[in-house]
Design a protein around this motif. Structure first.
Motif, PDB file in Angstrom:
ATOM      1  N   ARG A 415      -9.311   7.378   0.919  1.00 23.75           N
ATOM      2  CA  ARG A 415      -9.620   6.724  -0.345  1.00 23.75           C
ATOM      3  C   ARG A 415     -10.737   5.698  -0.129  1.00 23.75           C
ATOM      4  NH1 ARG A 415      -5.160   4.899  -4.412  1.00 23.75           N
ATOM      5  NH2 ARG A 415      -7.051   5.166  -5.657  1.00 23.75           N
ATOM      6  N   GLU A 430     -13.407  10.413  -4.141  1.00 18.85           N
ATOM      7  CA  GLU A 430     -12.542  10.266  -5.304  1.00 18.85           C
ATOM      8  C   GLU A 430     -13.309   9.574  -6.432  1.00 18.85           C
ATOM      9  OE1 GLU A 430      -9.327   7.509  -4.770  1.00 18.85           O
ATOM     10  OE2 GLU A 430     -10.511   6.236  -3.443  1.00 18.85           O
ATOM     11  N   TRP A 447      -7.384  12.404  -1.109  1.00 19.74           N
ATOM     12  CA  TRP A 447      -7.810  11.235  -0.351  1.00 19.74           C
ATOM     13  C   TRP A 447      -6.605  10.367  -0.015  1.00 19.74           C
ATOM     14  CZ3 TRP A 447     -10.414  13.026  -4.746  1.00 19.74           C
ATOM     15  CH2 TRP A 447     -11.628  13.665  -4.468  1.00 19.74           C
TER      16      TRP A 447
END
Length: 812
Positions: A415, A430, A447
């Protein structure tokens, strides 16, 4: 007190400063300069100065004495006089005085120029010694020595035999180093008539004015003959034309610099800029750059700055968007570029090869020390290099798992990771501020959360995201950053926690039906996503889990062989592992490859940014033989159909060769010992570094260090004085310093303005040190402020930056 600020470019609105270079010694520099001094010092409202920074030979025959004799209204000065009439480096060596360093000499020149106080407008002519490449006292050639001042040049050509070649060579040497040559001047030279050829050459090829005057009388003609010559020549039209040209050049340069910001806001579309709120005063006008500093336009609203000149040195705090490695204006890189540009220009790379590309490929494969990697693919920037890597990995995975040309295959990542601004690279991240309003964006991945590393309140900690420690301990303390990177941590409860989280996430029922084609990671540091330092143990564990659990990704019976059993020890299994080292590679973190911190070898590695030392765009995607073989076949469509017009352009490859070779030499010669040793606080706990072993062999965990002092990072981490200066944590590694601030009004990430205060304060710094005003140009990532050094940044520069930041956080 901090070390003295660097001496920057010399540019004053009230003082027209020009530097006089000669194509050779004994070409008439002093005579021409005397004529220009006399012609410019022609009325009571004008004051003219003459400076000879370095002079060799008897003082009674010095050039400054000649000026005082034949231009009596001109203020003449010599900074360093050596009695022996030889090259300055030899004269300084045999003298009984300390040899001034290049920096000391430049500072002395600048101090003299800033001390010239004309009543109206003034002139300053600075005459060099010998030829363009004659050495200065410390040994640097003058063409390199005077680069920081970036003075416009008057080049005195050679009228003697061989002078045509010398004059053109001198001109090209200066141009290659970024000097503006306003005029080329020389004597008529009746015997060889060099002026006839050079007049046509410079006007036709370079649009440079060439001024010609009669040759002076012989040296033994006496002072009366010399004075008569000066009176006659100084009043000639061609001399007046040169003075007018110099005046107009100076005035136009000042005017252009002062209007650039306004015009740019009308003509330019700036990257990563909201033009709806942009003011012209927010635009930094850069006149030139040298080593770690830009020379930028000083604000006109501050009299103290204006008294120091139009320009001031500005530290390049983002390393020019993370590309700058070997200093701005590096002559070695410029020469490498010129060589390749003239030898090749650009040549096709489709089924063709040239030496710079082949040698660079060999050097990178050797430096990466990754037994998996065997093939180098060239592209033009990091974002495209990542797209190439993803193309490679997806093909390999789809072939192995029998998915055909699957359109719904995705990537695994972390992420907040970000891999570039092209559409394909965006899809590997993302949803975030960078892509949320991009119409074609379609995030294609899963992620994972990750633990971060930082120094908080003076203590190094690994902070776990809530999903990994619900209701439990969210941070784990360590004695030092070295301990966090110590591979002994592999066997323990924390790694078991990481394994459980990864398996739970990948094994979730919603994920079991998805097709994943690659694990894509920024090793150690997530750059554009917020300068997050990731626990290396987590990233290593993630790679190991992915490679050991191929069954999680197949979604069908594998074709040919089980997904957990690679064809050989260097083949991929589970998923191909891509390391995006565009930002973190090539000594950014202190070592050739960021992968060396993890002790695992990727199947594909992407490199850019520091590859060419900050001079040219170039990227490489380096792949394993197993990945490469997936594109073998007889149909053209099975090949990797990817390329650019400028693929492996020879100029970029040649510069990259010079850049990588230089950084590897710096490492072997221990040029960074001042930062990596005990004096900077990073040498602690080295005895605790253990060897790690995997199926690829063994290696030693790299030494963890930074150019930023360990004590300073701990001090930063304790700062909580005001809401705008409340530090949540800080870290430093290699050339990076990152300061994570508590978000403003709960806004986190790129849209936060929490770090804007530091950025603006460093940019608007108005302090004067040793008569030099300097500041810092930097970038912020929301609530994260970072400063990036280059690989040649000096300890003095780091000390100066740390002092400035201490002053900001202390409120001084």
């Amino acid at each position: 007190m901090p070390p003295p600020a660097p001496a920057g470019s010399l540019l004053r609105p009230d003082l027209r400063i020009f530097q006089v270079f000669g194509a050779n010694t004994d070409v008439g520099k002093t005579i021409w300069t005397t004529i220009l001094c006399r012609a410019s010092n022609c009325d009571t409202e004008t004051t003219t100065w003459y400076l000879k920074p370095v002079s060799t030979g008897p003082a009674n025959a010095a050039d400054a004495k000649h000026l005082r004799t034949y231009a009596p209204g001109v203020v003449s000065e010599t900074l360093f006089q050596y009695d022996l009439a030889v090259s300055p480096h030899l004269a300084a060596r045999v003298s009984n005085r300390p040899t001034p360093s290049d920096q000391a000499l430049i500072r002395s020149v600048r101090d003299f120029a800033m001390g010239c106080i004309p009543s109206g407008s003034g002139w300053l002519f600075i005459e060099t010694a010998g030829g363009v490449h004659s050495p200065g006292p410390a040994g640097s050639t003058q063409a390199d020595l005077y680069m920081p001042l970036r003075l416009p040049v008057i080049l005195i050509g050679d009228h003697k035999l061989g002078g045509i070649s010398l004059s053109i060579s001198a001109f090209e040497s200066l141009r290659m180093r970024g000097y503006d040559i306003v005029a080329v001047l020389l004597f008529e030279g009746e015997e060889y008539k060099n002026h006839e050829y050079l007049t046509d050459y410079f006007r036709r090829h370079h649009a440079v004015h060439l001024g010609v005057i009669p040759s002076p009388p012989l040296m033994d003609s006496g002072p009366q003959a010399m004075e008569h010559y000066y009176q006659e020549v100084s009043s000639q039209k061609q001399v007046a034309a040169v003075v007018t040209l110099l005046r107009e050049y100076h005035d136009n340069r000042i005017r252009r610099l002062r209007e650039m910001a306004v015009i740019s806001c009308e003509k330019i579309w700036f990257p990563f800029t909201q033009h709806g709120t942009l003011l012209s005063e927010d635009v930094t006008v850069i006149d030139s750059a040298y080593e770690d500093h830009f020379q930028t336009l000083a604000t006109q609203s501050n009299p103290a700055l204006q008294a120091q000149g139009v320009l001031r040195p500005t530290f390049d705090g983002s390393a020019s968007w993370w590309t700058q490695g070997l200093g701005h204006g590096n002559p070695k890189l410029a020469l490498a570029a010129a060589y390749a540009a003239s030898r090749y220009g650009h040549v096709t790379f489709a089924q063709a090869v040239h030496e710079p590309a082949l040698t660079l490929a060999e050097m990178l494969l050797d430096g990466l020390q990754n037994p998996r990697l065997t093939r180098v693919f060239f592209s033009d920037n990091g974002s495209t290099g990542v797209e190439v890597a993803v193309k490679m990995a997806l093909r390999a995975t789809c072939n192995r798992y029998g998915w055909g040309t699957s359109k719904d295959v995705e990537v695994l990542g972390l992420r907040g990771s970000y891999h570039g601004d092209t559409i394909g690279a965006m899809d590997c991240s993302e949803p975030n501020t960078f892509n949320e309003k991009v119409e074609w964006y379609s995030g294609r991945g899963l992620w994972l959360e990750y633990p971060t590393v930082q120094c908080a309140n003076g203590q190094w900690v690994v902070e776990l995201p809530p999903i990994m420690a619900p209701g439990g301990t969210k941070s784990i303390e360590f004695r030092s950053l070295s301990e966090i990177f110590n591979v002994k941590r592999r066997k323990g409860q924390l790694q078991e926690l990481y394994v459980r989280y990864i398996l739970d996430t990948l094994g979730h029922s919603n994920n079991l039906t998805r097709k994943f084609g690659a694990l894509l990671l920024e090793p150690i540091v997530l750059g554009a996503g917020g300068m997050a330092l990731v626990d290396p143990l987590f990233q290593r564990t993630l790679v190991e889990v992915v490679r050991q659990r191929g069954v999680l990704f197949s979604n069908s019976e594998p074709t040919g062989y089980p997904p957990n059993e690679p064809r050989d020890k260097n083949d991929w299994c589970g998923l191909p592992v891509i390391f995006d080292e565009v930002f973190t590679g090539l000594y950014r973190l202190g070592h050739f490859s960021a992968a060396s911190f993890l002790g695992v070898h990727p199947d594909i590695s992407v490199h850019a940014k520091l590859l060419t030392g900050g001079l040219l765009p170039l990227a490489v995607t380096v792949a394993s033989e197993g990945i490469f073989k997936e594109f073998d076949g007889v149909d053209k469509s099975d090949a990797l159909l990817h390329g650019h017009s400028y693929t492996a352009h020879p100029v970029g490859c040649q510069v990259a060769l010079e850049s990588v070779r230089t950084m590897r030499k710096m490492e072997s010669e221990r040029k960074w010992d001042w930062a990596s040793g005990q004096d900077n606080g990073w040498a602690e706990d080295l005895d605790g570094q253990a060897d790690f072993k995997d199926h690829n062999g063994s290696a030693k965990c790299p030494h963890v260090w930074s150019v930023w002092s360990a004590e300073f990072v701990k001090w930063l981490s304790k700062q909580k004085s005001t809401p705008s200066k409340r530090v949540k944590g800080a870290w430093a590694l290699g050339s990076i310093l990152a300061i994570h601030l508590d978000p403003d009004q709960g806004t986190v990430g790129y849209e936060s303005n929490a770090a804007a205060g530091i950025k603006n304060a460093l940019l608007q710094a108005n302090g004067l040190e040793d008569g030099i005003a300097w500041n810092v140009h930097s970038r912020a990532l929301g609530n994260v402020f970072y400063v990036m050094a280059s690989q040649v940044t000096s300890k003095e520069s780091i000390d100066r930056l740390e002092f400035l930041m201490r002053s900001f956080f202390s409120g001084n």
